[in-house]
Design an enzyme around this catalytic site. Structure first.
Site, PDB file in Angstrom:
ATOM      1  N   HIS A  93      44.580  33.334  23.580  1.00  0.00           N
ATOM      2  CA  HIS A  93      43.756  32.976  24.468  1.00  0.00           C
ATOM      3  C   HIS A  93      44.393  32.050  25.674  1.00  0.00           C
ATOM      4  O   HIS A  93      45.165  31.124  25.138  1.00  0.00           O
ATOM      5  CB  HIS A  93      42.943  31.677  23.893  1.00  0.00           C
ATOM      6  CG  HIS A  93      41.886  30.917  24.478  1.00  0.00           C
ATOM      7  ND1 HIS A  93      40.597  30.725  24.219  1.00  0.00           N
ATOM      8  CD2 HIS A  93      41.880  30.393  25.722  1.00  0.00           C
ATOM      9  CE1 HIS A  93      39.981  30.180  25.065  1.00  0.00           C
ATOM     10  NE2 HIS A  93      40.917  29.831  26.204  1.00  0.00           N
ATOM     11  N   LYS A 116      34.204  37.715  27.252  1.00  0.00           N
ATOM     12  CA  LYS A 116      34.400  36.377  26.906  1.00  0.00           C
ATOM     13  C   LYS A 116      32.891  35.423  27.351  1.00  0.00           C
ATOM     14  O   LYS A 116      32.356  35.764  28.183  1.00  0.00           O
ATOM     15  CB  LYS A 116      35.417  35.500  28.054  1.00  0.00           C
ATOM     16  CG  LYS A 116      35.532  33.745  27.636  1.00  0.00           C
ATOM     17  CD  LYS A 116      35.700  33.595  26.225  1.00  0.00           C
ATOM     18  CE  LYS A 116      35.919  32.027  26.172  1.00  0.00           C
ATOM     19  NZ  LYS A 116      37.008  31.303  26.469  1.00  0.00           N
ATOM     20  N   HIS A 133      33.151  30.678  23.523  1.00  0.00           N
ATOM     21  CA  HIS A 133      33.508  29.216  23.752  1.00  0.00           C
ATOM     22  C   HIS A 133      32.328  28.478  23.185  1.00  0.00           C
ATOM     23  O   HIS A 133      31.303  28.485  23.361  1.00  0.00           O
ATOM     24  CB  HIS A 133      33.574  28.750  25.462  1.00  0.00           C
ATOM     25  CG  HIS A 133      33.436  27.245  25.327  1.00  0.00           C
ATOM     26  ND1 HIS A 133      35.021  27.002  26.158  1.00  0.00           N
ATOM     27  CD2 HIS A 133      32.815  26.247  25.278  1.00  0.00           C
ATOM     28  CE1 HIS A 133      34.987  25.577  26.281  1.00  0.00           C
ATOM     29  NE2 HIS A 133      33.590  25.265  25.671  1.00  0.00           N
ATOM     30  N   ASP A 149      45.242  28.262  24.526  1.00  0.00           N
ATOM     31  CA  ASP A 149      44.201  27.706  25.571  1.00  0.00           C
ATOM     32  C   ASP A 149      44.947  26.956  26.803  1.00  0.00           C
ATOM     33  O   ASP A 149      44.297  26.217  27.292  1.00  0.00           O
ATOM     34  CB  ASP A 149      42.985  26.962  24.929  1.00  0.00           C
ATOM     35  CG  ASP A 149      41.946  26.608  25.926  1.00  0.00           C
ATOM     36  OD1 ASP A 149      41.634  27.291  27.090  1.00  0.00           O
ATOM     37  OD2 ASP A 149      41.229  25.727  25.695  1.00  0.00           O
TER      38      ASP A 149
END
Length: 352
Positions: free
Chosen positions: A16, A106, A144, A255
Site C-alpha cells: 500500500h 481500490k 479503505h 500507506d
C-alpha cells in the site's frame, strides 16, 4: 540475554503506497525502491486512475522517475491499481487484468480520505458488475474501510464499516479476494482474523508504533495525522499482536503518503504520514518492542505475495541494530516534507 545485532530477511514488498506524480513522484520513489522490490501503487491522483490506459501511463511515469533517481538497473516493480467508481464497467476490470500490470482495484468510499471525492457512493447497488468481474478473475479489491456518515465519530468509522459494508459485501461476493487496508482497530483485526474466505489486511508502521496521543503531545502535531486516524492504545496493542502473530492474513502496507510541509502545517492540514524513507526501520522497531523479530520476515516478505498469488522475492534486506536519526525534513520538489518521527532516534538501520 543479548539482543539480536543484525537481521537479514527476504527482500520485502510494500502492499500500500502513495507515490503522487510529477516532481513529488521523483522526490520519493527512490526511498521506496531502496527497501522494497515491489509496491502496490494507489490510484488517487487528480484526476484518479480509473482506466487501464491511465494506469499504464502512470506506471511509465513511475519507471521514468525511478530511472532518473536510481539509474536503469533498478529492479523495483510498481504494481498498478484502478480507482473504483460507481460507473466502473466489468469490461474495464477485464482489460486491467489482461494488461499484466494492474493487480488490484481500490475502493474509496466517497469523501473518506485524500482525493476520494470520485469514490463509491453505493457499493452493492452500483458496483456489482465490477465486483463480479473481480471475483471471477481473482483480482483483489483493496478497501479503505471507513464509513463517511458525518454522524459517526471519526474514531468509530472503521468498526462501523465492518458491520455496514464489509460483512454485506463478503456475503454477496464470498469468493472475492479482499484486502482490508491499513486497519487501525481491535475490531478490524479480529474481523480479518476470524472471517471466512479470502481476506487479508495491511498494517502501517504508525499504527503499530503510536496511539492517538502522538497527535497531541506538546500541541497539535500534524505530521502524525493520517486517515484512518491513530486510535487508542488498546487498538495499537491489538494491531501489534495481529502483525506479530504469524497469521498469513496480515502483511506490510506502509500507506506512506507524502505531502508538502506547508500543506501539513496548515489551517486544514492534509492527512498522511511519510514513511517511505524509513519504513523497515520503523517496522523493525515495532516488532523488536515485543520480541517478535522472528515474525518480521513473514509479515514483510511472505504473506503479501502469497495472498496476491505472486512469487516471493529472491533478494535480501539486512537491518542492523544501530542508531538511525530520522531527518527533520526531506526535499520534495521545490519545497520539503517532514517524515514521520522526524528528529527521533530509531534502534534499527537498513544497511544492505
Amino acid at each position: 540475554m543479548s539482543k539480536l545485532a543484525q537481521l537479514t530477511i527476504t527482500r520485502p514488498d510494500d502492499w500500500h503506497l502513495h507515490l503522487r506524480d510529477g516532481a513529488a513522484l521523483e522526490a520519493v520513489v527512490g526511498d521506496t525502491a531502496r527497501q522494497f522490490s515491489r509496491a502496490i501503487i494507489m490510484p488517487n491522483l487528480r484526476p484518479p486512475v480509473t482506466t487501464t490506459e491511465q494506469a499504464l501511463a502512470y506506471r511509465n511515469r513511475i519507471l521514468q522517475a525511478l530511472h532518473q533517481r536510481m539509474g536503469p538497473l533498478s529492479e523495483f516493480k510498481p504494481l498498478m491499481t484502478l480507482y473504483l467508481t460507481d460507473n466502473t464497467p466489468a469490461a474495464e476490470i477485464e482489460r486491467a487484468h489482461a494488461s499484466g500490470h494492474v493487480y488490484a482495484v481500490k475502493l474509496y468510499p466517497a469523501g473518506a480520505t485524500t482525493n476520494s471525492d470520485a469514490g463509491v457512493t453505493d457499493l452493492l447497488g452500483k458496483c456489482a458488475p465490477a465486483l463480479e468481474a473481480l471475483e471471477r478473475l481473482g483480482m483483489p479489491l483493496l478497501v479503505h474501510g471507513e464509513v463517511t456518515d458525518p454522524e459517526i465519530d471519526v474514531f468509530d468509522r472503521e468498526a462501523v464499516f465492518v458491520e455496514r459494508v464489509m460483512i454485506p459485501l463478503r456475503r454477496a461476493f464470498p469468493g472475492l479476494k479482499v484486502v482490508f487496508e491499513h486497519i487501525t482497530t481491535k475490531e478490524g483485526a479480529e474481523y480479518v482474523r476470524d472471517a471466512e474466505g479470502p481476506i487479508a489486511a495491511t498494517i502501517t508502521p504508525q499504527h503499530l508504533l503510536y496511539n492517538r496521543n502522538a497527535i497531541f503531545m506538546g500541541g497539535v502535531r500534524p505530521h502524525w495525522y493520517c486517515l484512518p486516524i491513530l486510535k487508542r492504545e488498546t487498538h495499537r496493542r491489538a494491531l501489534l499482536a495481529a502483525a506479530t502473530s504469524g497469521s498469513p492474513r496480515f502483511f506490510l502496507g506502509t500507506d506512506s503518503a507524502p505531502h508538502a510541509r506547508g500543506l501539513k502545517e496548515h489551517a486544514c492540514g492534509c492527512a498522511g504520514c511519510y514513511t517511505g524513507l524509513h519504513a523497515m526501520e520503523l517496522y523493525a522497531t515495532a516488532f523488536d518492542q515485543v520480541n517478535a523479530l522472528d515474525k518480521l520476515e513473514g509479515f514483510a516478505s511472505q504473506h503479501g505475495p502469497d495472498f496476491y498469488g505472486l512469487p516471493r522475492n529472491t533478494g535480501t534486506l539486512t537491518l542492523q541494530r544501530e542508531a538511525f536519526v530520522v531527518p527533520e525534513e526531506l526535499p520534495f520538489g521545490d519545497t520539503s516534507l517532514v517524515p514521520l518521527a522526524a528528529g527521533e532516534a530509531l534502534e534499527w538501520r537498513v544497511v544492505a
